[in-house]
Design an enzyme around this catalytic site. Structure first.
Site, mmCIF file in Angstrom:
data_model
loop_
_atom_site.group_PDB
_atom_site.id
_atom_site.type_symbol
_atom_site.label_atom_id
_atom_site.label_comp_id
_atom_site.label_asym_id
_atom_site.label_seq_id
_atom_site.Cartn_x
_atom_site.Cartn_y
_atom_site.Cartn_z
ATOM 1 N N TRP A 164 -4.027 -9.249 3.181
ATOM 2 C CA TRP A 164 -5.468 -9.078 3.374
ATOM 3 C C TRP A 164 -5.934 -9.912 4.565
ATOM 4 C CZ3 TRP A 164 -4.179 -9.240 -2.060
ATOM 5 C CH2 TRP A 164 -4.462 -8.038 -2.733
ATOM 6 N N HIS B 156 -3.556 3.814 -5.779
ATOM 7 C CA HIS B 156 -3.918 2.535 -5.167
ATOM 8 C C HIS B 156 -4.192 1.461 -6.219
ATOM 9 C CE1 HIS B 156 -5.242 -0.050 -1.896
ATOM 10 N NE2 HIS B 156 -6.307 -0.368 -2.605
ATOM 11 N N ARG C 215 0.839 -1.195 0.000
ATOM 12 C CA ARG C 215 0.000 0.000 0.000
ATOM 13 C C ARG C 215 0.878 1.250 0.000
ATOM 14 N NH1 ARG C 215 -2.776 -3.715 3.256
ATOM 15 N NH2 ARG C 215 -4.947 -4.068 2.597
ATOM 16 N N ARG D 157 -1.709 -1.314 -6.792
ATOM 17 C CA ARG D 157 -1.864 -2.537 -5.989
ATOM 18 C C ARG D 157 -2.842 -3.495 -6.667
ATOM 19 N NH1 ARG D 157 -1.497 -4.791 -0.732
ATOM 20 N NH2 ARG D 157 -3.462 -5.509 0.183
ATOM 21 N N LYS E 220 -2.683 -2.286 7.567
ATOM 22 C CA LYS E 220 -4.106 -1.968 7.675
ATOM 23 C C LYS E 220 -4.836 -3.010 8.503
ATOM 24 C CE LYS E 220 -8.072 -0.641 4.836
ATOM 25 N NZ LYS E 220 -8.564 -0.417 3.456
ATOM 26 N N TYR F 275 -10.580 -10.682 -7.496
ATOM 27 C CA TYR F 275 -9.650 -10.845 -8.617
ATOM 28 C C TYR F 275 -9.839 -12.174 -9.342
ATOM 29 C CZ TYR F 275 -7.298 -7.060 -6.112
ATOM 30 O OH TYR F 275 -7.024 -5.881 -5.472
#
Length: 342
Positions: free
Chosen positions: A300, A274, A188, A277, A215, A309
């Site tokens: 994640w 972003h 990120r 990414r 995150k 994805y």
């Protein structure tokens, strides 16, 4: 007294309260008469607090200062700061009790030309500060409700290899290398701009993100492929702490005029930093990286985050799609793939 600070167009007020506290505060207006009315109202409010024992009224600026003090280690802190700077001209002179649902709507509408998701992030920040002012600080009796904006269905924006090459050629060195590093690692923005040499081991070809920088609040191990290593090597020795710098200083902003001009010259539209990414993740899926492994590589916290994805590499479903081919259902046996001419 009223006065103007250097580089400020608004009037400021300065006086001492009955209990000896010095007050210095922006009136939020360039009109002197309005500023005088603000000063008179503020003095009256503070007199009632000092003499009658009423609950003091807190300002948005006071809440912002305390919020930033208490969220110093928040991963998205810089994003908060950027939003709060913009909000200051709209809420900076207000008491928290004066920030109503209608006022928040008015502020959101003033941010014209921005996507619903961006407006939602802004109103979510306002809501978080007001709720903390109510539930933890006891500054207001009740935080106002906040309306959100309908967001369109999630769409993955990613670049082809040729598009990425065009963009990288147009970017200045520091942004180009940070973009290359993002495309190689999927990190990120804040993790790239905040990367320190103490988090990199080129001999082992790994880097790591600490839990307070992630995150999901979990440490991330980052394997460095050849592309990532080649990006890092020329930056060795430029700064004793930060990996990526500009004119000797740490880089905090990437969505600059140079970024948007490079996008325009490269002929690339509707693309955010972003989305680099997203591009990294999309390339991985298209090259066959299993989603479970991609989830770990990208840091994640939820498998649902990588499922978006999956549609980019449907080849693994071909065998199952063939189960209902007409030739198979009629004969019970598979037929050889047929070449279809167009």
């Amino acid at each position: 007294m009223l006065y103007r600070r250097k580089n400020s167009r608004c009037w400021w007020v300065r006086f001492t309260t009955p209990d000896g506290k010095e007050i210095r505060r922006s009136t939020g207006t360039e009109d002197k008469k309005d500023a005088e009315e603000f000063e008179a109202k503020l003095k009256q409010e503070l007199w009632r607090v000092a003499r009658l024992g009423e609950k003091p009224k807190r300002t948005w600026q006071e809440a912002v200062v305390r919020w930033l003090e208490e969220t110093e280690h928040k991963a998205s802190r810089q994003d908060d700061i950027n939003l709060l700077r913009w909000l200051d001209s709209h809420l900076g002179s207000l008491f928290l009790n004066d920030i109503t649902t209608d006022k928040i709507d008015q502020v959101a509408r003033a941010r014209s030309g921005t996507a619903p998701a961006t407006k939602n992030r802004m109103v979510a920040l306002i809501r978080a500060i007001l709720r903390r002012a109510e539930r933890q600080w006891g500054w207001i009796d009740r935080a106002p409700s906040v309306r959100t904006y309908a967001e369109p269905g999630l769409r993955i924006r990613w670049l082809t290899r040729d598009e990425a090459d065009r963009l990288l050629k147009e970017l200045p060195e520091h942004l180009a290398d940070m973009a290359r590093f993002t495309l190689a690692t999927g990190l990120r923005r804040a993790n790239v701009t905040g990367l320190e040499w103490g988090q990199v081991d080129l001999s082992r070809r790994v880097a790591w993100i600490h839990p307070d920088q992630a995150k999901a609040r979990r440490a991330i191990g980052v394997p460095l492929n050849n592309d990532a290593v080649l990006v890092l090597r020329p930056w060795i020795g430029r700064h004793d702490r930060w990996v990526f710098t500009y004119k000797g200083n740490r880089i905090t902003q990437v969505s600059t005029a140079a970024w948007y001009k490079a996008l325009e010259r490269a002929g690339i539209e509707d693309f955010r930093w972003h989305d680099l990414r997203h591009t990294w993740a999309s390339w991985h899926v298209q090259e066959g990286t299993p989603l479970q492994d991609l989830m770990q590589l990208g840091g994640w916290s939820s498998y649902d985050m990588v499922l978006r994805y999956a549609h980019l590499a449907p080849e693994h479903l071909a065998e199952h799609a063939a189960r209902i081919e007409r030739s198979r259902t009629l004969t019970g046996t598979p037929s050889k793939p047929e070449t279809i001419s167009h």
